[in-house]
Structures are given as C-alpha cells and as structure tokens.
Enzyme design. Structure first.
Site, short mmCIF file in Angstrom:
data_model
loop_
_atom_site.label_atom_id
_atom_site.label_comp_id
_atom_site.label_asym_id
_atom_site.label_seq_id
_atom_site.Cartn_x
_atom_site.Cartn_y
_atom_site.Cartn_z
N ALA A 62 10.63 45.17 5.87
CA ALA A 62 10.64 46.49 5.24
C ALA A 62 12.07 46.95 5.00
O ALA A 62 13.02 46.48 5.62
CB ALA A 62 9.91 47.49 6.12
N GLY A 107 7.77 42.38 7.78
CA GLY A 107 6.78 42.52 6.71
C GLY A 107 6.65 41.28 5.85
O GLY A 107 5.59 41.02 5.28
N GLU A 110 4.28 39.15 7.67
CA GLU A 110 2.96 39.78 7.58
C GLU A 110 2.31 39.50 6.23
O GLU A 110 1.10 39.28 6.15
CB GLU A 110 3.08 41.27 7.84
CG GLU A 110 3.37 41.59 9.29
CD GLU A 110 3.62 43.07 9.54
OE1 GLU A 110 2.94 43.64 10.41
OE2 GLU A 110 4.50 43.64 8.86
#
Length: 278
Positions: A62, A107, A110
């Site tokens: 992020a 992220g 992910e």
C-alpha cells in the site's frame, strides 16, 4: 497514463500494473484495478487472466504516505475497498495466474494470494511485513495465507514480518513455480494459455468447489461438489470431452471456444501420456 491496463492475447488477458516506482496501491490504482477486474468478470471471451507488475517487481504494498494521512475511520473505508477489490480478483470465474518478479510485499502479496497459480522469479522476494510497522495485513493476508500454507507457517510469516526468497516460498507452498527472472511472464502466460484451452464451465466449477468448499463442513462441501458436477455434466464441453475420450483416448478433446492447436502447448504430462498409449 493509466495505472492498470489490460493486454489481450486471444482468450488470455493480462492485468498489467504500471504505477512506478513500486506499483504501490493508492486510491487511483485500487479503483483502476477494480474497474478492470469487473470488465473481465463479465467478458464471455476471456478464458484466463495473468496478473503482472512488470519486469522489475510485482507490487510492494500500500501507499503508506496516503495511509499515514488518514484517520481510523478513513482507513477502515479505504481498507474495505481494497479488500473488496482483491476479493473480486479471487472470485473471477476463470483461472488467474500471478507472474511475480522482484518484490511482492504487503498488499502486493495479498493480490498474488488472490490468484489460483503463482509463478515466481528466482530472485523474487515475498512477505507480509506489516507487523514491523506496528500494524497487520488487512486485505486478505491473514486469511488467504493461512488457507494456502497452514496456520503455523502463516503465523511465522505474519508475526515476524520476515521476507522469503523464491525457493523458500516454493517449499512453503506460497508459490507454485520458480523460473528465471527473464522468463516469468512467458511462463505465466504459457500456463494461462493451457488453462484457456480447457473446458470453461468445468474450470469455473472446480474453482468454485475448491474455494467455497474449504470454508464449509464436509457434508455441505460434498453437496456443493455434487451440484456443480451435475451442472457441468450437461455442458457441450462435457459431451465433447467424453466423446473424444471414447473415440481417441485421453488428451485429444478440443473444447468449445478453444482457439489454438493443442499440439502447440503440450505439457510434459501430455507427452508422457501419449508415450504410454503407444
């Protein structure tokens, strides 16, 4: 310039993230990824998807500068939107392959976890380092990672925040293939092409059975499998596959919508199977 674009190669579409220098997820990249994924979800001619961040790296998490400026309520909404976007990737009806060069952190990992198959470069580095910032993963990392490699291994990575190289990631089951860095995208594309030649309804049903069956009890999971099997059995591809097997043996069926000659993408298993038939 767009942060996320779609590159079309027949029935295979690459979702290409292009947000230098780190492909970090800010609001713009998240919104563009969500829009592109929704296009793919409704595209009848797309048979497989590749997630790719370019030759340097996959995605490094992020945009922390943006997050640092938010309050708790704003962060909650931002995180909910990113989690929903990654979930939409995971719920795409066709197979999704992640091509991982360089870093897949936070992220970025992910997002890769939302794929069905992960191809990593020999020098790739993966991890969920959020704990080192005093926070935790919030877009599927604690859940998808646990389901993929088991609770103990997941806790080790999540609680230490340590990074792992490609070979350890392969041993853990975090990735499915490790290849030279220069060939990551082509390897992912080749796998996606092979899957694109398969029976679309059966592949979608297999994905649904595995993904949803893992979250329910075995009686309900078997009922789901039975219902999906019955539905797939009535498709044109099932008729084609069974007829081809009875007439020519395994591995010769060309399913509806298959645009390529199977001979051009034979797997090792295909070749061994042909050798056994001879």
């Amino acid at each position: 310039m767009p942060h996320v674009r779609l590159d079309v190669d027949g029935p295979v579409v690459t979702v290409r993230m292009d947000h230098p220098p780190l492909n970090a997820f800010d609001t713009t990249q998240r919104e563009e990824l969500a829009a592109r994924v929704r296009e793919l979800a409704d595209a009848r001619d797309v048979r497989a998807v590749v997630l790719y961040g370019g030759e340097r790296l996959f995605a490094a998490g992020a945009d922390l500068k943006s997050l640092a400026a938010m309050g708790p309520e704003e962060v909650r909404g931002w995180n909910r939107a990113l989690q929903r976007t990654f979930d939409e990737v995971a719920r795409l009806p066709m197979p999704v392959v992640a091509a991982i060069n360089g870093y897949a952190l936070g992220g970025g990992l992910e997002l890769a976890l939302a794929a069905d198959h992960r191809v990593a470069a020999e020098d790739a580095v993966l991890g969920q380092p959020e704990v080192r910032l005093g926070i935790m993963p919030g877009s599927g990392g604690t859940q998808r990672l646990t389901r993929l490699i088991g609770p103990s291994r997941a806790k080790n990575l999540l609680m230490t925040g340590r990074r792992v190289g490609a070979e350890e990631a392969l041993r853990l089951g975090l990735v499915d293939e490790v290849v030279p860095a220069a060939t990551v995208y082509e390897a992912a594309l080749a796998h996606a092409r092979r899957l694109a030649e398969g029976p679309a309804a059966a592949l979608e049903a297999i994905k649904e059975a595995v993904d949803h069956g893992a979250d329910i009890g075995i009686p309900a999971a078997l009922a789901l499998e039975r219902a999906l099997f019955t539905g797939v059995f009535g498709t044109a591809d099932a008729a084609t596959g069974i007829r081809s097997f009875l007439e020519h043996g395994p591995g010769h069926a060309r399913f509806e919508g298959t645009p390529r000659n199977r001979e051009s993408h034979e797997t090792t298993d295909d070749k061994e199977e042909k050798g056994e038939e001879k």
